[in-house]
Design an enzyme around this catalytic site. Structure first.
Site, PDB file in Angstrom:
ATOM      1  N   CYS A 114      -7.047  37.604  -3.676  1.00 25.03           N
ATOM      2  CA  CYS A 114      -6.121  38.129  -4.688  1.00 25.03           C
ATOM      3  C   CYS A 114      -6.432  39.567  -5.082  1.00 25.03           C
ATOM      4  CB  CYS A 114      -6.114  37.230  -5.916  1.00 25.03           C
ATOM      5  SG  CYS A 114      -5.580  35.540  -5.561  1.00 25.03           S
ATOM      6  N   HIS A 250      -2.765  41.508 -11.579  1.00 22.04           N
ATOM      7  CA  HIS A 250      -2.542  40.420 -10.627  1.00 22.04           C
ATOM      8  C   HIS A 250      -1.858  39.288 -11.377  1.00 22.04           C
ATOM      9  CE1 HIS A 250      -3.009  37.231  -7.840  1.00 22.04           C
ATOM     10  NE2 HIS A 250      -4.032  36.678  -8.428  1.00 22.04           N
ATOM     11  N   ASN A 280       1.700  32.857  -8.106  1.00 18.41           N
ATOM     12  CA  ASN A 280       0.565  33.663  -7.641  1.00 18.41           C
ATOM     13  C   ASN A 280       0.772  33.963  -6.156  1.00 18.41           C
ATOM     14  OD1 ASN A 280      -1.881  34.696  -6.770  1.00 18.41           O
ATOM     15  ND2 ASN A 280      -3.131  33.217  -7.889  1.00 18.41           N
TER      16      ASN A 280
END
Length: 323
Positions: A114, A250, A280
């Site tokens: 990520c 993020h 996500n």
């Protein structure tokens, strides 16, 4: 002469298929309210059969090039942040290079889960400042739907697919915090926390594997580490939280986003939030949010932006830039 790596184009791509939370009610002991209250996620996009990470990355790259009014051969390098490359090798970045029809330059993948886009931006900045490249396409692209355990309700409802891209160009600057471009970066990792977020497959197992996560532990690390890395990057850039126009974090979980903003002393109306629509998307989440934020009219030229991300590794980092 001072150089800065300035964003001159951005774009994104999302798969056509939109999956609302309610879809998971058919196969899992979960519901829309449970997912929304814990993550802020309402829907996400899933890639179609045969729709690859490199294909989505190419679509996002084409959008960024069109936004900049340039073509592939104007680019010196491609850095693609992904944990879900089409094949073990070659890199998905070289596939994008071929799909764009770019015959010169070089391309490679960055794998920091990520945090991948932050790592890729930092690498692109270094290539530009060292004179190894003048223009660099930085892409984040993922098909996390292919590494989900569809029986694990704690993980499979959180992730989505997509891609985002920015085009960086070397431009002369004054060397002050008022410059456009990347002003500072901060990267960190700590391999002792591997077991908090990983995929249980790979070359050593002969399987693709599934994502495994200790959500509460990741959450505990996230807010503290994200606020710390953002603060470090801002100090390096010579700016303060009060100077920041937008945090583009993020997009993993609305509670992490809220907690980090609070720790930085910034209100939520200075945060670009897309997690409700995308879930996500790992390395794709920040460039997706940048592109969508600009489309919405939130991000404008001259705005001071802080991006921060944490992912498996654990790996985390931040970039401070002026749009």
């Amino acid at each position: 002469m001072n150089l800065r790596a300035v964003i001159i184009g951005c774009g994104h791509h999302l798969p056509e298929r939109v999956v609302e939370n309610a879809e998971f009610e058919k196969t899992l002991d979960t519901n829309d309210e449970w997912i929304k209250s814990r993550s802020g996620i309402e829907r996400r996009h899933f890639a179609a059969e045969g729709e690859t990470t490199s294909a989505m990355a190419t679509a996002a790259a084409k959008a960024a090039l069109a936004d900049a009014g340039l073509v592939a051969d104007d680019v010196d390098a491609i850095i693609l942040a992904t944990s879900t490359a089409d094949l073990t090798f070659p890199s998905a970045a070289t596939m994008v290079q071929a799909q764009l029809g770019m015959t010169g330059g070089f391309a490679f993948d960055v794998q920091a889960v990520c945090a991948g886009f932050v790592y890729a931006l930092s690498n692109a900045n270094a290539l530009i400042l060292s004179g190894q490249a003048r223009r660099v396409l930085v892409i984040g692209a993922e098909t996390f739907s292919r590494i989900m355990d569809w029986t694990d309700r704690s993980t499979c409802v959180l992730f989505g697919d997509g891609a985002g891209a920015v085009l960086l160009e070397a431009q002369e600057a004054e060397g002050t915090p008022q410059d456009r471009g990347i002003l500072a970066t901060d990267l960190n990792s700590d391999g002792r926390y591997r077991d908090l977020l990983y995929v249980d497959g790979g070359v050593s197992t002969g399987t693709t594997g599934y994502l495994r996560m200790q959500g509460n532990q990741v959450f505990r690390h996230a807010v503290e580490k994200l606020a710390a890395t953002a603060t470090t990057a801002m100090e390096r850039a010579g700016v303060e939280a009060s100077d920041v126009d937008w945090i583009v974090p993020h997009q993993a979980n609305i509670r992490i986003i809220q907690g980090t903003a609070k720790k930085l002393g910034l209100p939520m109306d200075k945060v670009v939030v897309t997690v409700q629509d995308h879930g996500n998307t790992s390395a794709a989440s920040i460039p997706l949010a940048l592109s969508v934020g600009r489309q919405r009219g939130q991000i404008k030229q001259g705005d001071l932006i802080v991006t921060e991300a944490i992912g498996g590794g654990l790996a985390w980092g931040a970039v401070v830039l002026r749009w």
